[in-house]
Structure formats: C-alpha cells, structure tokens
Scaffold this active site. Structure first.
Site, short mmCIF file in Angstrom:
data_model
loop_
_atom_site.label_atom_id
_atom_site.label_comp_id
_atom_site.label_asym_id
_atom_site.label_seq_id
_atom_site.Cartn_x
_atom_site.Cartn_y
_atom_site.Cartn_z
N HIS A 137 0.83 -1.21 0.00
CA HIS A 137 0.00 0.00 0.00
C HIS A 137 0.87 1.26 0.00
CE1 HIS A 137 -2.96 3.03 0.99
NE2 HIS A 137 -2.10 3.45 1.89
N GLU A 183 -5.78 9.44 -0.15
CA GLU A 183 -6.09 8.01 -0.20
C GLU A 183 -7.17 7.66 -1.23
OE1 GLU A 183 -4.35 5.83 1.24
OE2 GLU A 183 -3.42 6.76 2.98
N SER A 202 -4.19 0.73 -4.42
CA SER A 202 -3.60 -0.49 -3.88
C SER A 202 -4.66 -1.56 -3.65
CB SER A 202 -2.79 -0.21 -2.60
OG SER A 202 -3.56 0.51 -1.67
#
Ligand SMILES: [Fe+2]
Length: 285
Positions: A137, A183, A202
C-alpha cells in the site's frame, strides 16, 4: 521506546510492526536482505495484477511516476534505490517505519519531504484487504505521485499544516482532507475519470468500483466540503471527491489559512459519507 500509535480502524487491531528498534522519529532500517522468497512472491503477485489495472484506471501522472521509479515487478523494492531516483526528481525521500506512526511524527516527515513507508508486507491470505497499511500500500500506492512536482508540493504543505491542526482542534478536519484527497482521490481528465488515490490504487476491487460503479457519489472538489465529510474505513467509499488538476489541490491547501475553518466548524458534526448536498456539483456517471 516510542509510543505505539493507535490504528485508525473501526475495529481495534494489534499493530504487527516491531516498534522496539525504531528511532525517536519512528524510522527503522529496511533490512531488505531479511525478506523471504515468499514475501517477494507476494509482492510479485500484487504488483502483476495491480499494474495491469493502473494502466487503465490510474491518472497519467501516477502511471508515469510508477514507471519512473523503475520498481521491480518481482521483488520488494529497496528504499535506498528508490531514493536515488526520487531525490533527483522532486527532492523527496522515503523512510522505513514499522507501521502507523503518531500524527505529529507523520506531519514532521511530510513537511521535510520524507514519506514513511511500512517495511513489512501482508500475508498471502490478505491479498485483497488488510486493516493496516503495508509496504505494498505505502510504496505502490503512495510513492509514484511523489515524482510529480505539484502533488509533492501539496504533500509537503499538508505536513506543514499539521502542528496548527493539532493546536487548533482541527486534526479531524485535516485528516479528512488526507483521506479523501490522498487516499481516495479521483481526477477528471479529457479521457474520463482516473484514480490517483493510494487507498484505491492499492486495492484491486476498489480501483474498478471507484470509476465504473454507478453506486458511489462523485462530487467535485470543494475544500470545506471535504474537510467536513466523515468517511468509511473498512468498506468502499460512498462518496469520492474529484479534482480537475493537482494544481487545484495544491493551491487550495497552500493558499488557505485553515485556522478560520477549524474555528468555524469545531463543533459541527461531520457530514455523513452517503449524503449529497444541494450545493454539491455532482458528476453523473
Ligand atoms: Fe495510505
């Protein structure tokens, strides 16, 4: 020994990183030689399926960054090798950490153009989801855009904004900006919506969902709207915010004094993640 931070998840989890050898700024040695063949194989499998997806769904700046880093598809990247490229590109470095670290240390790293990357990799039974960030990630999702000068400047400005947020009861609002814009951010391009958020990129399933699904709201970026919106941690997002350019994001963060926003909304409950307001500019699928 530094304090072990709390994990930002709805269900309490025991952080799996080894914090006992961390320095006061939470950095550790990557100890690359200690990764096992199975750990490199997990990287290879994650990389293979995700790289195919980012070529279709990720922002062109992200794809360019992923290529520029020359990340090996079949072994966990070496932080020292990556830093040689990053430093020459935007002056950023990545530093190895045991996992999640406290906000004040996280902000200090970003403000000094250092991005903390977790050293350990997930287990094979966690290919699709895990509650803590791992090296896949942190590295695959976050590091490519640090090669983009404008996004990198946004990240530095974000870190520099941290101490004031802590002192002004604004941490929750600043954290929402990170959540939705770092994010889970989407970018409008002439070719259609593209993903640049690390949490999405991710994740195999959310990469497709965020662009293709008719379910979530996609709302044009508005700084205060983002800073007031609650988010979901353990599920796909119900709302994504869409920027027109990284310049728009950087200018919004860099040119705005967050102090008045913290004061104005300190007692205001967050907007539910599913809500669309009459003032929102919604992108229709
Ligand atoms: Fe992340």
């Amino acid at each position: 020994m530094p304090r072990q931070p709390d994990a930002p998840t709805q269900n309490p989890v025991e952080l799996r990183g080894d914090y006992s050898r961390a320095a006061s700024d939470y950095t550790v040695e990557q100890a690359w030689a200690q990764y096992t063949a199975e750990e490199h194989a997990i990287w290879r499998d994650l990389f293979a399926r995700q790289f195919r997806l980012i070529e279709r769904y990720a922002a062109p700046e992200f794809v360019a960054g992923a290529r520029a880093l020359q990340t090996s598809p079949d072994r966990i990247p070496r932080i020292d090798e990556t830093n040689a490229i990053l430093t020459a590109t935007t002056g950023w470095q990545i530093v190895a950490v045991p996992g999640l670290i406290p906000e004040n240390q996280f902000f200090a790293h970003l403000a000094n153009r250092r991005f903390p990357v977790t050293v350990w990799i997930r287990r094979r039974d966690e290919l699709d989801y895990l509650s803590e960030p791992d090296i896949f990630h942190d590295f695959f999702g976050h590091v490519p855009l640090l090669t983009n000068p404008t996004f990198a400047r946004f990240m530095q400005a974000y870190g520099a904004a941290g101490p004031k947020a802590i002192a002004s009861n604004g941490l929750k609002m600043l954290a929402r900006l990170y959540w939705y814009m770092v994010e889970f951010g989407l970018l409008a391009t002439p070719q259609g919506l593209r993903v640049y958020g690390s949490g999405i990129l991710s994740s195999k399933s959310e990469t497709v969902y965020s662009v293709e699904s008719p379910q979530p709201n996609r709302i044009r970026f508005d700084l205060e709207r983002v800073m007031l919106t609650d988010y979901l941690i353990d599920d796909f997002q119900q709302t994504y915010f869409v920027i027109d350019s990284f310049e728009q994001l950087f200018r919004a963060a860099y040119d705005t004094d967050f102090g008045p926003i913290y004061r104005k909304y300190s007692d205001t409950p967050g907007i539910a993640p599913s809500i669309v307001l009459p003032t929102d500019r919604v992108l229709e699928k």
